[in-house]
Scaffold this active site. Structure first.
Site, short mmCIF file in Angstrom:
data_model
loop_
_atom_site.label_atom_id
_atom_site.label_comp_id
_atom_site.label_asym_id
_atom_site.label_seq_id
_atom_site.Cartn_x
_atom_site.Cartn_y
_atom_site.Cartn_z
N CYS A 38 29.76 16.76 17.44
CA CYS A 38 29.14 17.96 16.86
C CYS A 38 27.95 17.59 15.98
O CYS A 38 26.93 17.15 16.46
CB CYS A 38 30.20 18.77 16.10
SG CYS A 38 29.68 20.45 15.74
N HIS A 50 35.07 19.28 19.85
CA HIS A 50 35.79 18.47 18.87
C HIS A 50 37.13 17.96 19.40
O HIS A 50 38.14 18.65 19.27
CB HIS A 50 36.08 19.31 17.63
CG HIS A 50 34.89 19.59 16.78
ND1 HIS A 50 34.48 18.74 15.79
CD2 HIS A 50 34.02 20.62 16.78
CE1 HIS A 50 33.41 19.24 15.20
NE2 HIS A 50 33.10 20.39 15.78
N GLU A 106 39.02 15.77 18.07
CA GLU A 106 39.95 15.50 16.96
C GLU A 106 40.69 16.76 16.51
O GLU A 106 41.65 16.68 15.76
CB GLU A 106 39.20 14.85 15.78
CG GLU A 106 38.44 15.80 14.87
CD GLU A 106 37.13 16.33 15.45
OE1 GLU A 106 36.85 16.07 16.64
OE2 GLU A 106 36.40 17.03 14.72
#
Lengths: 277, 981
Positions: free
Chosen positions: A117, A232, A234
């Site tokens: 990002c 993302h 994560e």
């Protein structure tokens, strides 16, 4: 631990063993000035066997040698400098001006780098990855889940053909001039593309959330070792992170099956660790 | 020499297209054909030509943008240009980042009086008149914080004038040093109301001190045989303000000698904690910046909700950024510093289609922003504040009522996570010690927010100071948040920390001085944004993004080093002492010398009296022959009920990777009233957040309003997976015309409800806040006086802990054939319902909360969930059963056949069954194999098996009527109100 010796080992062979005998690649996550996803990204790496440190940009600039003990460098998500003057620009400029050489050196070793990002925006601003991220077609921040497909053999994406991850950005439209786009395509350097998959069908939302050219959600550099992507991973390491997991739970219950524990994002981190083992 | 760099896009500018679209929507009749933009940086420092080129290169992404250091690039055929920038002294985050970028490229720091100022140029093409362009400009800027310049293409052929919005404070000092209080009562009262009179005769702005308070101050200083200094008087005004001391809640009210806060709010918590005994989960309540409860053996969870109403009326964007970034500091300022892990928000606004034009002055020069722009602004503010801080925003709401047109209510809340102990030290306790340095951290001090605390204790009117408006800078705060939470805190480098909110340093230092027993401050050392501030301004300024810490001498070098590495400004501004006094010096003189006892406890206590309000109770005035299907669709299309997905989706709810259930549930993305988080990567324990509010019932009965708010919050939490065993609540009161004894009566009733319901459920209050003057006094279009009072509003926020997030529940119907149940009683309680509001009906009964029965319902649900029986669940709320069934259908994108003709309760007529807002009701779907097990749990509890999920139509059987609506129609109606937002 002797970072220099490790480095030589890394260069020599694909299976580096850290001198203290632990087979754990080390991750350095950049922080500071409004980056904000370091904690969860660190947790994701640690959960699959890596060691990880969060290091402030100023500390790396003061001691670039810190990077020598890293196998993986991560520029995570966030709002460096509040996205003022353009997402990733101010941080990317600082990285380029102060650490351009050190990062090039890092990449001459057989290492991995990830920009998520804002980190992806930083990597393009710093000139490490091609192209640019500009304002979404609908110029507003958007947070939702997207579907992605993979058509390359980057170490980050090994074994993955498609996956769903969340995005959250205001400037995520991938742009590159036509010539460069053609080159990316030819070199199999498109990391991930937005596609019509599970989220698209479930929510009836557009597959491409921001108007990215050629549906590009992430690109590769240095033979696939550097990955920059807007989504993302994560934030998708647990099954209960999926936006429709309570529906899936019902389906598992009715089939008499156990609900899985892991989410789709964990595979990227596992791949990165595997690369060094 | 002043230089200017202009940057514009060369690959299609989405923002310019957006401006074009916005302006064409608002002004459909003007012949605007195109908009182009340029970002402009006006640089007030010495730079060589080479340096300016290098700087421009860094401010430009050469792949997608071009720059010019000579002129402002513009389209060939534009008609007018509009430049929008900030007024002098207003926080300019973009300018600040540009400055840092240039400093980094030249490797040279700017001097204190040098700066970069950002502005945006818009180039409008088409056949336009100046007046039309002025209207466009008016729409695009806020005159309280921004400047605008309009140029026709012909005017600026020689180039655009350069504007440098530098703060220039008068060099001639006009402030008085001391204030003579030996004056008539009339003048004394004026000082309290309008402020200290300066040498030139002008007033500084409201102190909001009553005549009786002024008299106490006069007597105090007479004893000391001197006049108060201006600093002392300003500091007292801050410290004694309603905003800081909560005088209405604290002081005696009728027979409640200890005040309603102590009796009903704190009293409820004390009673519950005692009843819970060993199961008490409260750890730190009502004494710190947030309230904290146990999460597990290792961690605490904190919560605090604030409002920022008055500033949001003037500058909705700046006001709401400050609301959220400010309450983040209540988290960072809890104990020794909790990590913010989630934000929540709530906007009580007028319907954005409310076209009333209102003015703050009789001359009609100060227009109140239109309702639509207030909502747009507050939405954008939380976007900027929350997203940039990297804190997820999983929950929030929009409530509309015409009474919120004068002052909107803007709620912002922050949940935090804190280890119980680090290195043997309790992290939820703190104490500044004599000899500790007083350290100010973060931003610098300017004129921002002067009189903020006293201002919000006043109604919004003409004299409302424009400097009350601050704009937050989330990145400055994020930088010190990282430095504190990640490093300084766990190294034990400070003894106490608190935020600079209302009253600025006077508030934070004054408060911490109580821990140590005194303080000594040197105002000359406080870093300023610009020179020329008076000492009283430095002392009470509410410039944002600042914390105050107590750092022991020996730990200062290590502390300072960490802050330097994080690029965070940390300054010693004095020392904590044990003198019993607050002493402040400026340029060698003592400008404040006051005993802490008088500062904190000298305020006169007012015995408040209430008067019974004469509400005539009547039945609902109704013609109840309505088309039920059309009514259901119409209610779904109202802003109180319909989708606000456009807000939920522009707030990052995934950051930190903790999200379990999202702000939008199901395929159809229906706004949820709760959220579930998993805060730790290696523990499946979860946090449940939920809210409850129903200000509309205040028109009938504030007791019902408050009881409903609590019941709703508890119910929403239960429906997400919480249990009453480990569930706490927070109260936020927003009242109006609080000086009237009738309103005080209503307040007392609401407070009684808080006690009754919270004690019955065993859900303790752990923190709260009140905002008592949500009134607007101004003028209408014809110059007539207008007074708008916000509906008395209680927002209740619930905070629950659950052992396993895998048991969290969502509202969407899951599978065809699942059996639907309604639990609870439906009575004819349509008073002040959404149905009544839509039809313009008054009277009727507001819902009564039956705590005994509801508690049974909620506990049965907890058991059902523990057994894995629940497939979907929704607490019935605003809009009643009709809306609740529709929401579940939309969320699941699935129909159902439902029979409501024989459900428990006294409601008989179809409209009452469908739209009554009786409390304590829950809709549950279970898979067909679980029917028996579920019904077993419901023994003795009113419930009905109402149907099955199937097909794509929602088909509802009612006494003598039937409603059939396809799910796509429900979905369209639900999404219609904010479709274009």
């Amino acid at each position: 631990m002797n970072p220099v010796r490790n480095q030589q080992k890394l260069k020599r062979k694909r299976n580096p063993t850290i001198s203290n005998g632990v087979k754990r690649p080390h991750v350095i996550l950049f922080s500071g000035y409004g980056l904000n996803t370091e904690d969860e990204t660190k947790a994701a790496f640690e959960s699959v066997g890596a060691t990880a440190d969060i290091v402030h940009l100023n500390d790396v600039i003061a001691r670039p040698n810190l990077l020598k003990k890293a196998h993986i460098i991560v520029f995570g998500g966030g709002f460096a400098y509040g996205d003022d003057t353009g997402a990733g620009k101010a941080y990317g400029n600082r990285v380029k001006a102060h650490l351009g050489g050190a990062l090039q050196e890092f990449l001459t070793r057989d290492t991995l780098m990830l920009g998520i990002c804002n980190g992806f925006q930083i990597l393009t601003s710093a000139g490490i990855l091609p192209g640019a991220l500009i304002s979404n077609d609908m110029p507003r921040y958007i947070c939702r889940w997207v579907d992605l497909k993979v058509e390359n053999d980057s170490p980050w994406l090994r074994g993955i053909t498609s996956l769903s991850l969340p995005i959250a950005h205001g400037e995520g439209k991938y742009y590159a001039p036509p010539v460069q786009l053609a080159l990316l395509s030819k070199a199999s350097s498109i990391g991930v593309k937005y596609t019509k998959g599970e989220m698209y069908r479930h929510f009836d939302l557009p597959a491409n959330p921001n108007g990215s050219l050629e549906d590009i959600a992430g690109v590769l550099g240095h033979g696939g070792r550097v990955l920059g992507l807007m989504p993302h991973p994560e934030r998708a390491v647990r099954f209960t992170a999926l936006p429709h997991w309570t529906l899936l739970r019902e389906e598992y219950v009715r089939k008499g099956k156990e609900m899985p524990k892991e989410g789709p994002g964990i595979q990227l981190f596992r791949n990165a660790v595997q690369y060094f083992l | 020499m002043i230089r200017r760099i202009a940057v514009s896009s060369k690959v299609g500018d989405a923002r310019a297209r957006h401006y074009l679209g916005t302006l064409k929507t608002i002004f459909p009749d003007i012949s605007l054909s195109a908009v182009a933009t340029a970002a402009v940086y006006t640089i007030d420092t010495r730079l060589s030509l080479k340096e300016i080129e290098r700087a421009a290169g860094r401010l430009t992404n050469l792949l997608t943008e071009t720059y010019s250091t000579q002129s402002i690039p513009h389209p060939q055929d534009y008609a007018y240009a509009i430049e929008i920038g900030y007024l002098p002294g207003v926080t300019d985050n973009v300018g600040k980042t540009a400055r840092e970028t240039i400093e980094d490229s030249t490797r040279r720091k700017f001097r204190a009086d040098e700066a970069v100022y950002s502005s945006t140029f818009l180039f409008l093409s088409g056949t336009l008149t100046r007046e039309e362009v002025e209207n466009c400009a008016h729409e695009l800027h806020n005159q309280l914080i921004e400047r605008v310049n309009i140029y026709s293409a012909a005017e600026v052929q020689e180039g655009f004038p350069i504007i440098v919005p530098k703060v220039k404070l008068e060099s001639v000092r006009k402030s008085v040093d001391e204030v003579d209080l030996d004056v008539s009562d009339e003048e004394l009262s004026r000082i309290g109301k309008e402020g200290i009179k300066d040498a030139d005769g002008s007033r500084r702005g409201p102190l909001a001190l009553s005549l009786s308070a002024m008299k106490v101050i006069r007597a105090h200083f007479k004893n000391l045989d001197r006049n108060p200094t201006d600093v002392e008087l300003e500091a007292l005004a801050q410290t004694w303000s309603e905003h800081c001391k909560h005088t209405i809640f604290a002081d005696p009210l009728d027979e409640v000698g200890d005040g309603i806060y102590h009796r009903y709010i704190k009293g409820a918590t004390q009673k519950i904690r005692k009843q819970k005994g060993k199961k008490d989960f409260c750890v730190s309540v009502f004494k710190d910046n947030s309230g904290a409860i146990a999460f597990d053996d290792t961690y605490l969870v904190t919560h605090k909700v604030e409002t920022h109403n008055a500033p949001s009326a003037l500058d909705p964007f700046g006001g709401s950024v400050t609301a959220i970034v400010g309450v983040n500091r209540d988290c960072l300022g809890f104990g020794l510093g909790a990590k913010p892990i989630a934000n929540v928000y709530g906007f009580c606004v007028a319907d954005p289609h409310d076209e009333r034009t209102l003015f703050r002055d009789k001359e009609k020069t100060q227009t109140l922003l239109p309702a639509r722009r207030i909502l747009e602004g507050v939405v954008r503010g939380i976007n900027a504040g929350g997203n940039q801080s990297g804190i997820p925003t999983p929950l929030g709401f929009v409530a509309t009522d015409p009474s919120f047109r004068g002052k909107p209510l803007v709620f912002g809340g922050t949940i935090g996570l804190l280890p119980r102990t680090v290195l043997g030290r309790k992290m939820y306790e703190k104490r500044a010690r004599p000899g500790d340095y007083i350290v100010m951290l973060g931003g610098r001090v300017g004129l921002d927010g002067i009189h903020g605390a006293t201002f919000s204790s006043e109604s919004l009117s003409k004299g409302s100071p424009a400097t009350a408006v601050q704009i937050g800078d989330p990145i400055t705060q994020k930088k010190f948040s990282d430095a504190i939470v990640r490093e300084a805190r766990d190294k034990g480098l400070y003894n106490s920390i608190t935020d600079n909110g209302a009253g600025g340093l006077s508030g934070s230092v004054g408060e911490m001085a109580r821990e140590a027993g005194g303080c000594m401050v040197d105002l000359d050392t406080v870093p300023l944004k610009y020179s020329g501030l008076e000492p009283w301004q430095i002392w009470i300024s509410e410039s944002q993004e600042r914390m105050t810490l107590a750092v022991p001498k020996g730990k200062w070098p290590a502390f300072k080093k960490i802050m330097d590495r994080h690029d965070v400004e940390a300054t010693r501004i004095g020392m904590f002492t044990k003198s019993g006094k607050c002493i402040v010096r400026y340029r060698g003189k003592t400008v404040m010398d006051m005993s802490l006892k008088f500062l904190h406890d000298g305020r006169p206590i007012i015995h408040q009296r209430t008067k019974l309000t004469n509400t005539v109770r009547s039945d609902l005035t109704v013609s109840r022959e309505v088309d039920l299907k059309k009514t259901l669709l119409d209610i779904l299309a109202r802003p109180n009920v319909g989708s606000t997905a456009f807000i939920s989706e522009q707030y990052d709810f995934e950051v930190q990777g903790t999200s379990v259930t999202k702000p939008l549930h199901g395929r159809g993305r229906v706004n949820a009233d709760s959220a579930v988080l998993q805060p730790l990567p290696d523990s499946s324990r979860g946090i449940i957040l939920a809210h409850g509010y129903c200000p509309w019932y205040s028109a009938i009965d504030t007791y019902a309003m408050a009881a409903t708010a609590i019941d709703t919050a508890v119910r929403n939490a239960i429906c997400a997976g919480a249990s009453r065993e480990h569930l706490a609540i927070l109260d936020n009161f927003c009242w109006s015309i609080s000086e009237s004894s009738e309103r005080l009566y209503e307040l007392k009733r609401a407070a009684e409800a808080c006690y009754d319901i919270a004690v019955a459920y065993g859900t303790p209050f752990i923190s709260g806040k009140d905002s008592m003057h949500n009134d607007f006094r101004g003028f209408g279009e014809n110059g007539q006086f207008v007074h708008i009072s916000a509906l008395p509003t209680l927002l209740v926020s619930a905070l629950g802990i659950i052992p396993d997030v895998a048991r969290a529940m969502t509202i969407d119907w899951k599978c065809t054939g699942d059996v639907l149940y309604l639990v609870g009683e439906t009575n004819d309680e349509l008073g002040a319902s959404e149905y009544a509001a839509m039809l313009g009906l008054s009277g009727g009964h507001a819902p009564k909360v039956n705590v005994k029965r509801n508690a049974k319902v909620y506990d049965a649900i907890v058991k059902a969930n523990a057994q894995g029986l629940v497939a979907s669940i929704l607490g019935v709320g605003r809009g009643g059963l009709g809306v609740a069934l529709a929401k579940q259908s939309i969320a699941g994108q699935m129909g159902a056949r439902v029979d409501l003709s024989r459900i428990p309760g006294k409601a008989r007529q179809s409209d009452a069954i469908l739209f009554s807002e009786s409390q304590g009701r829950i809709l549950v779907s279970v898979r067909s194999t679980c029917e028996k097990a579920f019904e077993k749990l419901l023994k003795g509890i009113p419930h009905a098996r109402i149907g099955e999920a199937s097909g794509t139509d929602l088909s509802i059987e009612l006494p003598g009527a039937r409603v059939d609506v396809p799910c796509p129609s429900l979905t369209d109606a639900y999404r219609s109100y904010f479709k274009e937002w």
